[in-house]
Motif scaffolding. Structure first.
Motif, PDB file in Angstrom:
ATOM      1  N   PRO A   1      -4.510 -16.953   2.524  1.00 34.32           N
ATOM      2  CA  PRO A   1      -3.356 -16.210   3.065  1.00 34.32           C
ATOM      3  C   PRO A   1      -3.109 -14.888   2.343  1.00 34.32           C
ATOM      4  N   VAL A   2      -3.398 -14.855   1.047  1.00 36.64           N
ATOM      5  CA  VAL A   2      -3.204 -13.616   0.290  1.00 36.64           C
ATOM      6  C   VAL A   2      -4.218 -12.561   0.744  1.00 36.64           C
ATOM      7  N   VAL A   3      -5.470 -13.005   0.920  1.00 38.21           N
ATOM      8  CA  VAL A   3      -6.498 -12.069   1.394  1.00 38.21           C
ATOM      9  C   VAL A   3      -6.140 -11.559   2.786  1.00 38.21           C
ATOM     10  N   ARG A   4      -5.661 -12.453   3.637  1.00 36.36           N
ATOM     11  CA  ARG A   4      -5.266 -12.030   4.988  1.00 36.36           C
ATOM     12  C   ARG A   4      -4.102 -11.034   4.935  1.00 36.36           C
ATOM     13  N   ARG A   5      -3.173 -11.248   4.007  1.00 39.99           N
ATOM     14  CA  ARG A   5      -2.060 -10.304   3.884  1.00 39.99           C
ATOM     15  C   ARG A   5      -2.557  -8.934   3.439  1.00 39.99           C
ATOM     16  N   VAL A   6      -3.490  -8.912   2.499  1.00 40.46           N
ATOM     17  CA  VAL A   6      -4.076  -7.634   2.064  1.00 40.46           C
ATOM     18  C   VAL A   6      -4.749  -6.948   3.255  1.00 40.46           C
ATOM     19  N   TYR A   7      -5.486  -7.744   4.043  1.00 41.16           N
ATOM     20  CA  TYR A   7      -6.172  -7.177   5.215  1.00 41.16           C
ATOM     21  C   TYR A   7      -5.159  -6.641   6.225  1.00 41.16           C
ATOM     22  N   ASP A   8      -4.082  -7.373   6.457  1.00 43.28           N
ATOM     23  CA  ASP A   8      -3.077  -6.929   7.430  1.00 43.28           C
ATOM     24  C   ASP A   8      -2.365  -5.665   6.974  1.00 43.28           C
ATOM     25  N   GLN A   9      -2.285  -5.423   5.671  1.00 49.21           N
ATOM     26  CA  GLN A   9      -1.616  -4.227   5.170  1.00 49.21           C
ATOM     27  C   GLN A   9      -2.471  -2.978   5.309  1.00 49.21           C
ATOM     28  N   MET A  10      -3.749  -3.141   5.581  1.00 53.03           N
ATOM     29  CA  MET A  10      -4.621  -1.978   5.754  1.00 53.03           C
ATOM     30  C   MET A  10      -4.357  -1.348   7.109  1.00 53.03           C
ATOM     31  N   LEU A  11      -4.507  -0.029   7.163  1.00 57.00           N
ATOM     32  CA  LEU A  11      -4.251   0.693   8.398  1.00 57.00           C
ATOM     33  C   LEU A  11      -5.451   0.604   9.330  1.00 57.00           C
ATOM     34  N   GLU A  12      -5.200   0.701  10.615  1.00 49.59           N
ATOM     35  CA  GLU A  12      -6.266   0.717  11.617  1.00 49.59           C
ATOM     36  C   GLU A  12      -6.918   2.099  11.662  1.00 49.59           C
ATOM     37  N   PRO A  13      -8.195   2.185  11.956  1.00 44.62           N
ATOM     38  CA  PRO A  13      -9.150   1.088  12.088  1.00 44.62           C
ATOM     39  C   PRO A  13      -9.564   0.570  10.718  1.00 44.62           C
ATOM     40  N   LYS A  14      -9.789  -0.734  10.619  1.00 36.61           N
ATOM     41  CA  LYS A  14     -10.149  -1.343   9.343  1.00 36.61           C
ATOM     42  C   LYS A  14     -11.333  -2.274   9.557  1.00 36.61           C
ATOM     43  N   TYR A  15     -12.054  -2.482   8.464  1.00 38.23           N
ATOM     44  CA  TYR A  15     -13.304  -3.224   8.555  1.00 38.23           C
ATOM     45  C   TYR A  15     -13.375  -4.214   7.398  1.00 38.23           C
ATOM     46  N   ALA A  16     -14.208  -5.235   7.563  1.00 36.18           N
ATOM     47  CA  ALA A  16     -14.378  -6.244   6.515  1.00 36.18           C
ATOM     48  C   ALA A  16     -15.849  -6.598   6.390  1.00 36.18           C
ATOM     49  N   ILE A  17     -16.294  -6.724   5.150  1.00 38.79           N
ATOM     50  CA  ILE A  17     -17.650  -7.167   4.842  1.00 38.79           C
ATOM     51  C   ILE A  17     -17.545  -8.443   4.028  1.00 38.79           C
ATOM     52  N   ALA A  18     -18.203  -9.508   4.464  1.00 37.65           N
ATOM     53  CA  ALA A  18     -18.280 -10.747   3.690  1.00 37.65           C
ATOM     54  C   ALA A  18     -19.536 -10.675   2.844  1.00 37.65           C
TER      55      ALA A  18
END
Length: 202
Positions: free
Chosen positions: A90-107
């Motif tokens: 949930p913390v990682v998701r919150r960090v991701y949600d706080q990023m502005l669009e467009p946003k990207y993620a690499i696993a």
């Protein structure tokens, strides 16, 4: 070149060789793909390999990715470098949600992609709680592998049609249940693995 130096077909060929035409969308995508700001965010041992991409050997600055941002509001790329526990998700998701669009993620690494060697109840793959654009395999992946993933992400941002696997498979977001299956799941009762009266075998 002065007026009158070239005439006719020579002038036409000269002009065509010095003008580039494009669309505004492609120009924006080109600029966006060459100015990514990753978040300063590390989870586990893969973060050590991630940190080395800014060093001289790999030198991610060649592609405009070197400015790691300490605030998610200034970043547009989240590199999940390491295992994600269920409590941390949930913390990682919150960090991701706080990023502005467009946003990207690499696993980055086997743990972030598929739980890796920590395949137990406490670790969750990144695809379960946020949309991942690129998976970088390895345990841990070398910095060169992460660079390959970053360049794949850049190609996707710059609208390379070969990279649009999400549109091809209808996987635009993290979806646990497809929209056409929602009514079916609501009608069906929940299925218990252990039926009433059964006891554990051990």
């Amino acid at each position: 070149m002065l007026r009158g130096d070239l005439e006719g077909e020579d002038l036409e060929a000269y002009v065509q060789s010095r003008i580039i035409t494009t669309t505004l969308d492609k120009a924006v995508s080109w600029a966006r793909g060459n100015a990514i700001f990753p978040a300063t965010f590390g989870l586990a041992c893969c973060a050590i390999e991630m940190m080395s991409i800014v060093a001289a050997r790999v030198d991610v600055a060649r592609f405009g990715f070197e400015a790691f941002r300490a605030s998610p509001r200034q970043a547009d790329l989240l590199i999940l470098s390491g295992r994600v526990s269920i409590k941390m998700a949930p913390v990682v998701r919150r960090v991701y949600d706080q990023m502005l669009e467009p946003k990207y993620a690499i696993a980055m690494g086997a743990c972030a992609s598929s739980q890796g060697v920590f395949n137990n109840y406490a670790v969750v793959p990144a695809d379960k709680f946020l949309p991942v654009d690129v998976h970088v395999p390895g345990c841990p992946p070398r910095p060169e592998s992460l660079m390959h993933g970053i360049l794949k992400l850049r190609a996707m941002i710059q609208q390379d049609p070969s990279m649009n696997w999400r549109a091809r498979y209808g996987a635009e977001q993290t979806v646990e249940v497809l929209p056409e299956d929602i009514e079916r799941f609501e009608r069906e009762a929940a299925v218990n693995v252990a039926q009433p009266g059964q006891t554990s075998g051990a």
